[in-house]
Write an enzyme that holds these catalytic residues in place. Structure first.
Site, short mmCIF file in Angstrom:
data_model
loop_
_atom_site.label_atom_id
_atom_site.label_comp_id
_atom_site.label_asym_id
_atom_site.label_seq_id
_atom_site.Cartn_x
_atom_site.Cartn_y
_atom_site.Cartn_z
N HIS A 103 2.51 8.96 -5.42
CA HIS A 103 3.27 10.19 -5.66
C HIS A 103 2.59 10.96 -6.77
CE1 HIS A 103 6.93 7.80 -4.03
NE2 HIS A 103 6.35 8.46 -3.05
N GLU B 172 3.89 11.48 -10.46
CA GLU B 172 4.14 10.33 -11.32
C GLU B 172 2.88 10.00 -12.11
OE1 GLU B 172 5.52 7.42 -8.55
OE2 GLU B 172 7.31 8.56 -8.05
N HIS C 29 4.40 3.07 -10.06
CA HIS C 29 5.17 4.29 -9.84
C HIS C 29 5.77 4.79 -11.15
CE1 HIS C 29 5.55 4.67 -5.36
NE2 HIS C 29 5.09 3.42 -5.44
N GLU D 48 8.06 0.44 -11.86
CA GLU D 48 8.56 1.77 -12.21
C GLU D 48 8.48 1.98 -13.72
OE1 GLU D 48 9.57 4.02 -10.13
OE2 GLU D 48 10.11 3.01 -8.27
#
Length: 1142
Positions: free
Chosen positions: A792, A795, A889, A974
């Site tokens: 992504h 990010e 991420h 994350e």
């Protein structure tokens, strides 16, 4: 009858004692209380059959005493035993007579209101009992009797909890009856006025009634009433009535017709002016907040000033003759709007919505799907494993120059050699300069024509050069632990903004010796060094940013349009090289550079600008990432920036997060770093909607920046940027600086992206001590660890974590040496280079989320995913499936760093599956890495980790690698954009140094997986001892301090739902009790008492202070603990000395 104390805890279950009165001994005693019948059921049954006033009043008094002395549990128990039906039946029996007895009706209505507000089905029950219209008839008969009218209004209000009941009342002109009882400001009968307002608000909860009220002109009338009560309520004694009137207006404006009616009646101006007088008083905050929400709701919607919701850039997809069409924002898949591998459903694992998304089919959880391609095609990926066939001849030579020359070449036979990164590979949708380009695996993806030039103007990117020290895009060398070299930047940099200039900066100081050292930085923000120091340069969280002032300023745009400049000062789609002309003191904006995202800037007021972001390429969604240049500012002047087309319902900007800023002037003065900046930051829903009619309104991120230097050139971004050029420069530096006799480092081209940009694949492991068969065999038997990141583009924090991983693995740290001897690392640091280059937030050029295409990726539209999965298939086919897979991420809604994994047992247990998980065999090793990180990584939160397999995540990298490749330790890591709420970083915003540290710590967490293996060397055991993994105390107590992700915002983000506090049960109970004892009716009560004392029976009930006053004046003072229900011809009941036992 029943004796109880004020503070006694007693239960509903009890046995009625035998009657002791001897004068009734000759009568046969009815068995009123059996083992299956409680005293409450006896009272309710008797209430429905009671035929005389005395018995009914005594029963009502007993019920009210019992309900008032306890908690709501007693009332709910009464409802479960048919209490609502009994009261409704008694109401019907009493009110149907030609001349209703209000001595019974008044306390009956009071008790029904108290019980009914706690019964969710009271409206339907009243309809079934035909009590709705009967109560409305009683109200019409008692419009001149305030006490009786108030009692009827409370009952009608609780009936309206059912929409069908409210509609039934509206069809019978109940609105007109209730509205007439709402008088202008008065000091008399305020209880009745308040009851009428609350009843009207309950009726307006039905949209049919709301439209009926608008048609009758009630909205202007309510506005006038509110203005009248507000202007004359000098002492704020009527605050509840003013708040209730605002609640009525909220209910009336739940439809577009109501909102238009309020605007047409000048309601926004009225609310704005009345609210000004309330700001100084803290006691009036509820009025201020309700008024703000009402104005925000009724503020006319405006379309975002764009020609289309579609992105300003369109990429013609191969094989598609037509350009992508706009996507209806109202039909988007909500699961694609969340970060990484998570969305809001994951934030509350216990929620029923999340449980429905969990995969509960044991067969699907345990199945191993076949490969998505023929096995004979996997052989092509052998070239991506050079460590398995390298002969390490350089270990037998002492010529260091020869070694470096050999290591810098690509492995022979690899289908695509490394290409020089030039303008073509970085340009917007341009190929590599060839008329035709072939993907790396020609057997799977035949050559195809490069996409034609776009009809729209393309972004011009700075051209990176082969020498990183003179690069305009990647401006400084990366941080390499242990490296002490410094450099002086003497080259020139070409400015990518409208006005060109050449700068020669002075040298910049080195980092402190206790931290990783970095080269000096140029005066542009395209750098790869740490942006903030470990303990300095990070702002404390600012709790509860006030939105009131910001919303006031937004509303003033409608009230004072002459004060608005409304001048476009930047438009990405403007083909001219210069920005549109604006006022002399206007800021200048620019975003046509790598990773930039700003579509349009509008000058609103002198120091205020509305900014509009560009959607991801080939779609109309995913508006979060921003990165733009601003110049022409004045020093020490607060500039307000409003990003008006954000999509997400909440943001970490509401919890202390700040944007990041890079100042060129500060860089020239020796401080080249990104810093957190901005004040007065808040995030809330606005009134801008997509250019199409459908779809919800957007959200505004507003922040204020005070620049330190005049005429500076600054860059503002959502998070610390990390560009594709920065990655290429970083890898080149690492490749040139690792010791080839100790570190096996190979950078290869996994494939070309859809736009022709190379997707690098890095292999890192330790070189064998010699070329002996034993040492080579040991190397080739090392397990693989596969790491990926930046799928992504928005990010960027994931890239900083990946940078820390790469730097550590290439360093001379003893733990890094042990890891290289234990594992072979396969790293794809940037899976979506096209998206990163184009400044998108989530998607690639195909307009889709690449992390939702892992089940069957398209080799043409998603080549990086296709070939990464092919490499994993190949490793699995040769018996070298990765021991660990992790996809890096970023997460925009949570703090800390955490992992998502996969577990069959935990998924079934969380979903409440009937499968006996105790019989399932599952390796618990998926928790080893999270537990280790919880010990050694201060930014890591073990309590935020989750191992659930969800249906909506079936196509993500984590789940596909776990399910299809059989990798038990398959994770998504994350990383927060904001900061931590635990450990040594608690209360601080995270910087690039902390993110890089997290990448280092993840590598260290791999050591426990290999400590007890036969291949483990002495050095590896020594490294584990250095880390103290076995007995080290926790750096933070995340196991003992579980906290919710975020508390509710101090102020309302949304305005679509009325934030008027719902009436609590205690509030209505107090109003009901006050209907008897209010001072305005004392004379009436005294007259009633004089009449009632002559008829009152000897045995009555005296109320204590804690008990309610349903039947004031109907009790004897000399009887405290006993109640008698004497038998009469109607009910045949006589009860004495009954007692509820505790």
């Amino acid at each position: 009858m029943f004796s109880y104390s004020k503070y006694t805890n007693f239960t509903w279950r009890g046995t009625l004692r035998d009657w002791a009165d001897s004068m009734h001994s000759e009568r046969p005693r009815p068995c009123m209380a059996t083992t299956a019948t409680s005293g409450l059921e006896v009272l309710l049954s008797t209430l429905q059959d009671a035929g005389d006033v005395e018995s009914t009043l005594n029963i009502l008094s007993v019920l009210d005493e019992l309900l008032s002395a306890g908690t709501d549990r007693r009332i709910h128990y009464m409802i479960s035993k048919g209490g609502s039906e009994a009261l409704l039946s008694a109401l019907m029996n009493t009110a149907r007579s030609f001349s209703p007895d209000y001595t019974i009706l008044l306390p009956l209505l009071h008790l029904l209101a108290k019980v009914g507000q706690r019964d969710r089905r009271i409206g339907l029950k009243a309809e079934k009992a035909d009590a709705v219209l009967l109560t409305l008839s009683l109200l019409r008969q008692n419009l001149e009797q305030p006490r009786r009218a108030a009692a009827c209004l409370w009952v009608l209000r609780v009936f309206c909890s059912s929409v069908s009941t409210a509609v039934l009342l509206g069809n019978n002109r109940c609105l007109d009856v209730v509205f007439k009882l709402i008088s202008p400001y008065t000091t008399k009968h305020t209880c009745t006025v308040k009851a009428a307002i609350d009843a009207l608000a309950a009726l307006l909860d039905s949209k049919a009634n709301s439209r009926r009220a608008v048609a009758k002109g009630y909205v202007p009338g309510l506005l006038q009433l509110y203005q009248d009560w507000h202007s004359q309520d000098a002492g704020d004694a009527s605050l509840p009535i003013r708040r209730a009137l605002l609640h009525c207006l909220h209910q009336a404006t739940n439809t577009s017709e109501g909102q238009e009616a309020l605007v047409a009646a000048g309601g926004i101006a009225v609310l704005f002016s009345t609210m000004q007088t309330c700001l100084a008083s803290k006691s009036l905050e509820s009025l201020v907040e309700s008024s703000i929400q009402l104005m925000r709701k009724c503020y006319p919607r405006q379309h975002v000033p764009l020609p289309s919701d579609q992105s300003a850039y369109i990429f013609p997809l191969p094989g598609s003759s037509a350009l992508p069409l706009d996507t209806d924002p109202g039909t988007q898949d909500d699961t694609l709007e969340e970060d990484g591998d998570d969305d809001s459903k994951n934030e509350d694992p216990s929620s029923s919505e999340n449980n429905e998304d969990l995969e509960t089919d044991l067969a699907k959880l345990q199945e191993r799907p076949p490969p998505d391609r023929p096995l004979e095609l996997l052989g092509q990926y052998a070239d991506l494993c050079p460590e398995l066939r390298h002969d390490f001849q350089d270990l037998d030579t002492d010529s260091e120059e020869e070694v470096e020359g050999k290591d810098s070449d690509e492995e022979p036979g690899f289908p695509l050699g490394r290409r020089q990164v030039g303008r073509g590979s970085l340009g917007r949708w341009q190929g590599n300069g060839d008329s035709q380009r072939a993907p790396p695996l020609e057997k799977q993806t035949p050559p195809r024509e490069a996409p034609p030039p776009l009809p729209r103007e393309q972004k011009v990117l700075p051209e990176p050069r082969s020498e990183p020290r003179t690069s305009s895009a990647a401006s400084c060398a990366p941080v390499v632990p242990g490296r002490t070299a410094a450099a002086r930047w003497t080259g020139c940099w070409r400015r990518t903004g409208p006005a060109s200039r050449t700068m020669t900066p002075a040298s910049t100081p080195l980092s402190p010796p206790t931290q990783s050292l970095s080269l000096a930085s140029p005066p542009w923000p395209f750098q790869t060094s740490g942006a903030t120091s470990h303990h300095e340069g990070r702002s404390q969280w600012q709790a509860g940013s006030q939105r009131t002032e910001k919303v006031f300023e937004d509303i003033q745009r409608l009230l004072c349009p002459e004060d608005i400049i409304d001048k476009v000062v930047f438009d990405m789609e403007d083909a001219s090289p210069a920005c549109p002309s604006g006022p002399p003191d206007s800021l200048r904006f620019y975003s046509k550079f790598e990773s930039g995202n700003l579509r349009k800037a509008i000058h609103v007021r002198r120091y205020e600008y509305d900014l509009i972001l560009n959607a991801d390429v080939n779609c109309s969604q995913h508006l979060q990432w921003f990165y733009f240049e601003v110049s022409g500012m004045q020093a020490n002047v607060p500039y307000r920036f409003n990003i008006i087309n954000c999509e997400k319902a909440n943001s970490q900007f509401n919890y202390g997060m700040q944007p990041v800023l890079y100042s060129v002037q500060e860089a020239l003065e020796g401080r080249p770093c990104w810093v957190r900046a901005g004040s007065e930051i808040c995030y809330y829903r606005n009134n801008f909607c997509p250019s199409r009619q459908r779809g919800p309104t957007f959200y505004t991120l507003t922040f204020t920046v005070t620049f330190q230097h005049s005429d500076d050139v600054c860059y503002l971004a959502y998070h610390y940027p990390y560009t594709y050029s920065a990655l290429q420069t970083h890898l080149q530096v690492l490749e040139g600086e690792v010791n080839p006799r100790k570190v096996f480092f190979r950078k290869q081209n996994l494939c070309d992206s859809l736009a022709g940009n190379p997707c690098p694949l890095v292999t890192i492991t330790g070189c064998p001590p010699s070329r002996s068969w034993k040492h080579l065999h040991e190397l080739r038997k090392r397990p693989c660890v596969v790491l990926t990141g930046r799928v992504h583009p928005g990010e960027s924090n994931a890239s900083w974590v990946m940078k820390g991983t790469l730097d550590f693995l290439c360093s001379s740290d003893p733990v890094a040496e042990s890891l290289r001897e234990a594992y072979i690392f396969k790293i794809v640091p940037m899976l979506n280079p096209d998206g990163v280059i184009n400044g998108t937030h989530r998607c690639s050029l195909n307009g889709g989320d690449l992390n939702r295409q892992w089940i069957k990726p398209d080799p043409i539209l998603s080549p990086t995913i296709y070939h990464t999965k092919g490499l994993l298939y190949y490793l699995n086919s040769i018996g070298r499936a990765p021991l660990v897979f992790c996809d890096y991420h970023g997460h925009s809604r949570k703090k800390n760093v955490f992992l998502y994994g996969c577990s069959v047992k935990e998924t079934l247990w969380q979903a409440g599956s009937p499968v006996n998980t105790a019989t399932l065999k599952e390796d618990p090793g998926h928790r080893t890495i999270p537990k280790t990180l919880d010990r050694i990584a201060p930014a890591f939160s073990f309590n935020s980790c989750s191992y659930l397999v969800e249906k909506s995540r079936a196509a993500t990298a984590r789940v596909v690698v776990w399910r299809e490749m059989g990798v038990a330790k398959s994770y998504t890591m994350e990383s927060t954009y904001n900061g931590c709420d635990q450990g040594i970083y608690k209360g601080l915003q995270i910087g690039t140094r902390e993110l890089e540290e997290m990448g280092l710590k993840f590598c260290q967490s791999l050591l426990p997986l290999r400590i007890n293996t036969l291949l483990c060397s002495r050095k590896l055991s020594h490294s584990s001892a250095l880390l103290q993994l076995d007995d080290s105390p926790l750096d933070h107590k995340s196991h003992d301090c579980f906290e919710d992700d975020e508390p509710p915002c101090a102020e309302e983000i949304e305005y679509l739902n009325d934030n008027y506090p719902q009436h609590g049960s205690d509030e209505l109970d107090a109003e009901v009790d006050g209907n008897v004892s209010s001072s305005e009716e004392e004379e009436e009560e005294e007259e009633e008492e004089d009449v009632e004392e002559e008829e009152q029976p000897k045995n009555g009930l005296q109320h204590s202070d804690r008990k309610s006053r349903l039947i004031a004046g109907m009790t004897h003072k000399d009887c405290v603990n006993t109640v008698s229900l004497r038998r009469n011809p109607c009910n045949g009941v006589d009860t004495t000395n009954g007692q509820y036992l505790s």
